[in-house]
Design a protein around this motif. Sequence first.
Motif, PDB file in Angstrom:
ATOM      1  N   VAL A  14       0.833  -1.233   0.169  1.00  0.00           N
ATOM      2  CA  VAL A  14      -0.043   0.066   0.152  1.00  0.00           C
ATOM      3  C   VAL A  14       0.907   1.387   0.080  1.00  0.00           C
ATOM      4  O   VAL A  14       1.830   1.220   0.903  1.00  0.00           O
ATOM      5  CB  VAL A  14      -0.997   0.148   1.444  1.00  0.00           C
ATOM      6  CG1 VAL A  14      -1.748   1.354   1.257  1.00  0.00           C
ATOM      7  CG2 VAL A  14      -1.724  -1.276   1.371  1.00  0.00           C
ATOM      8  N   ALA A  15       0.613   2.322  -0.793  1.00  0.00           N
ATOM      9  CA  ALA A  15       1.271   3.538  -0.848  1.00  0.00           C
ATOM     10  C   ALA A  15       0.347   4.500  -0.991  1.00  0.00           C
ATOM     11  O   ALA A  15      -0.629   4.711  -1.328  1.00  0.00           O
ATOM     12  CB  ALA A  15       2.152   3.658  -2.245  1.00  0.00           C
ATOM     13  N   ILE A  16       0.543   5.370   0.076  1.00  0.00           N
ATOM     14  CA  ILE A  16      -0.237   6.371   0.293  1.00  0.00           C
ATOM     15  C   ILE A  16       0.514   7.846   0.216  1.00  0.00           C
ATOM     16  O   ILE A  16       1.631   8.161   0.599  1.00  0.00           O
ATOM     17  CB  ILE A  16      -0.765   6.400   1.894  1.00  0.00           C
ATOM     18  CG1 ILE A  16      -1.236   4.919   2.320  1.00  0.00           C
ATOM     19  CG2 ILE A  16      -1.363   7.530   2.272  1.00  0.00           C
ATOM     20  CD1 ILE A  16      -1.128   4.737   3.569  1.00  0.00           C
ATOM     21  N   LEU A  17      -0.202   8.731  -0.365  1.00  0.00           N
ATOM     22  CA  LEU A  17       0.080  10.143  -0.823  1.00  0.00           C
ATOM     23  C   LEU A  17      -0.670  11.107  -0.183  1.00  0.00           C
ATOM     24  O   LEU A  17      -1.697  11.327  -0.160  1.00  0.00           O
ATOM     25  CB  LEU A  17      -0.046  10.362  -2.272  1.00  0.00           C
ATOM     26  CG  LEU A  17       0.212  11.810  -2.952  1.00  0.00           C
ATOM     27  CD1 LEU A  17       1.695  11.950  -2.634  1.00  0.00           C
ATOM     28  CD2 LEU A  17      -0.211  11.625  -4.494  1.00  0.00           C
ATOM     29  N   GLY A  18       0.159  11.588   1.002  1.00  0.00           N
ATOM     30  CA  GLY A  18      -0.392  12.502   2.022  1.00  0.00           C
ATOM     31  C   GLY A  18      -0.676  12.016   3.293  1.00  0.00           C
ATOM     32  O   GLY A  18      -1.010  10.980   3.388  1.00  0.00           O
ATOM     33  N   GLY A  19       0.091  12.731   4.285  1.00  0.00           N
ATOM     34  CA  GLY A  19       0.255  12.219   5.630  1.00  0.00           C
ATOM     35  C   GLY A  19      -0.854  12.867   6.650  1.00  0.00           C
ATOM     36  O   GLY A  19      -0.434  12.860   7.720  1.00  0.00           O
ATOM     37  N   GLY A  20      -1.788  13.452   6.291  1.00  0.00           N
ATOM     38  CA  GLY A  20      -3.099  13.650   7.188  1.00  0.00           C
ATOM     39  C   GLY A  20      -3.633  12.937   7.652  1.00  0.00           C
ATOM     40  O   GLY A  20      -3.128  11.637   7.772  1.00  0.00           O
ATOM     41  N   PRO A  21      -4.832  13.276   8.393  1.00  0.00           N
ATOM     42  CA  PRO A  21      -5.556  12.222   9.152  1.00  0.00           C
ATOM     43  C   PRO A  21      -6.185  11.070   8.245  1.00  0.00           C
ATOM     44  O   PRO A  21      -5.805   9.943   8.638  1.00  0.00           O
ATOM     45  CB  PRO A  21      -6.764  12.797   9.733  1.00  0.00           C
ATOM     46  CG  PRO A  21      -6.411  14.243   9.731  1.00  0.00           C
ATOM     47  CD  PRO A  21      -5.318  14.487   8.696  1.00  0.00           C
ATOM     48  N   GLY A  22      -6.475  11.204   6.953  1.00  0.00           N
ATOM     49  CA  GLY A  22      -6.802  10.122   6.133  1.00  0.00           C
ATOM     50  C   GLY A  22      -5.594   9.329   5.923  1.00  0.00           C
ATOM     51  O   GLY A  22      -5.653   8.140   5.742  1.00  0.00           O
TER      52      GLY A  22
END
Length: 482
Positions: A14-22
Amino acid sequence: MVGMTASFQANQSVAILGGGPGGYEAALAAAQLGAEVTLVEQAAVGGAAVLTDVVPSKSLIATADAAVAIRQAGDLGVQLFARGGGGVPLRPEVAINLAAVNRRLLALARKQSDDVRAALEDAGVRIVSGHGRLDGPRAIVVATDAGGTDFERIEADTLVVSVGASPRELPSARPDGQRILTWTQLYDMAAVPEHLVVVGSGVTGAEFAGAYMNLGAKVTLISSRDRVLPGEDRDAAAVLEKVFTRGGMQLLARARAESVVNTGEGVIVTLSDGRTIEGSHCLMAVGSIPNTRGLGLEDAGIQLTESGHIRVNRVARTSVPNVYAAGDCTDFVPLASVASMQGRTAVFHALGDTVIPLERRRITANIFTSPEIATVGFSEQDVVDGRADGVVYKLPLTANARAKMMRITDGFVKVIARTGSGTVIGAVIVAPRASELIYPLAIAIERRLTVDQVSRVFAVFPSLTASITDAARAMHIVDLAG
């Protein structure tokens, strides 16, 4: 419920773009399910919600609430005095050291960011710092240096986009960080503004207008609509307008700001009807725009709305099956709590865990004014407009014994029950800590409890929660059959 048992898909990435709450909640959930997880964040973990929005703004509001509590302590018989010359008592003034307040709340934001990063690292999440964009539906390319010469390509089975949103800017009122400000720039002020003009009467505008009024600033709030909080419960907005007016705030309804000019020593706000307002500072609270431009989303086949928001379904899935999105960059409800739930839901769905699709009518929301305004479920306007078949009951807090003890004079509990069955389908609470009080009614809606079932739960006496059971009990005698 989407029926998927605990047969998780093994060896998934899993790769996630953006480190905010979501983003960080998606990362934690994916790591918990055993996936290989990479989180890409350009600034600091936590995103705008932690660094410049929710955490610092609510910390500022807490300081403002403390200032009000001190000023009003005399009404409860608590008096503060200092000894003057000849032993004569002097009444001290409440002083706000805004520079110290801002240092504290920014330190809190940094600490929260550090705590989130530590939790991610402990969970085994790999964090990559840099500006990322999608390279097709299965990869993120990250510029890992300021010059944009070093890149890393991250391939993954599942992508989650959680890039948030930024304050909307008007061409005729460009924020300069000195006198004309967005809500992300307020924390550089060294002193409480002499006269703060707030453009925009939505949630952000109302929260900051109330906070700076309680910190001692003169405040003018400009609303292009007929009232404050035009999208919220009308009774709740009326309470807030009364509190604002009583506190000395000037409310300008049906007024649209045409331009804002920094004069060097202050600001001049020109309205569309030609009127001008002079102040020391101006806060532009005119909405936000999603941070989705230039990220390669459309090239990857991801559908966007005309406003640039990512279209998602109730499990946070985009038009591309293996790409999900969470938070303010989507066309769903723009709340930090919703972003967190979207992030978790996306990963649960992608990796084969049990998923409960998100439903707007079960989402709790809170406006951190003083008093707070908390809502869940259908609104009274939904009943009036025929979108819900319900009965509405409102109980003023002035009837509550604990409220009398605490000298709470503004607020109410409003419960909406379905006609016939009496099932709770909506609620509004206007009160101090309404964000805490709304929870039992959120549970009632989630579990489809009736007003009679709610009324039979023991509430502490005296307590503000007793108003919830009192309101539910009163609805027992309402002719729910119509």
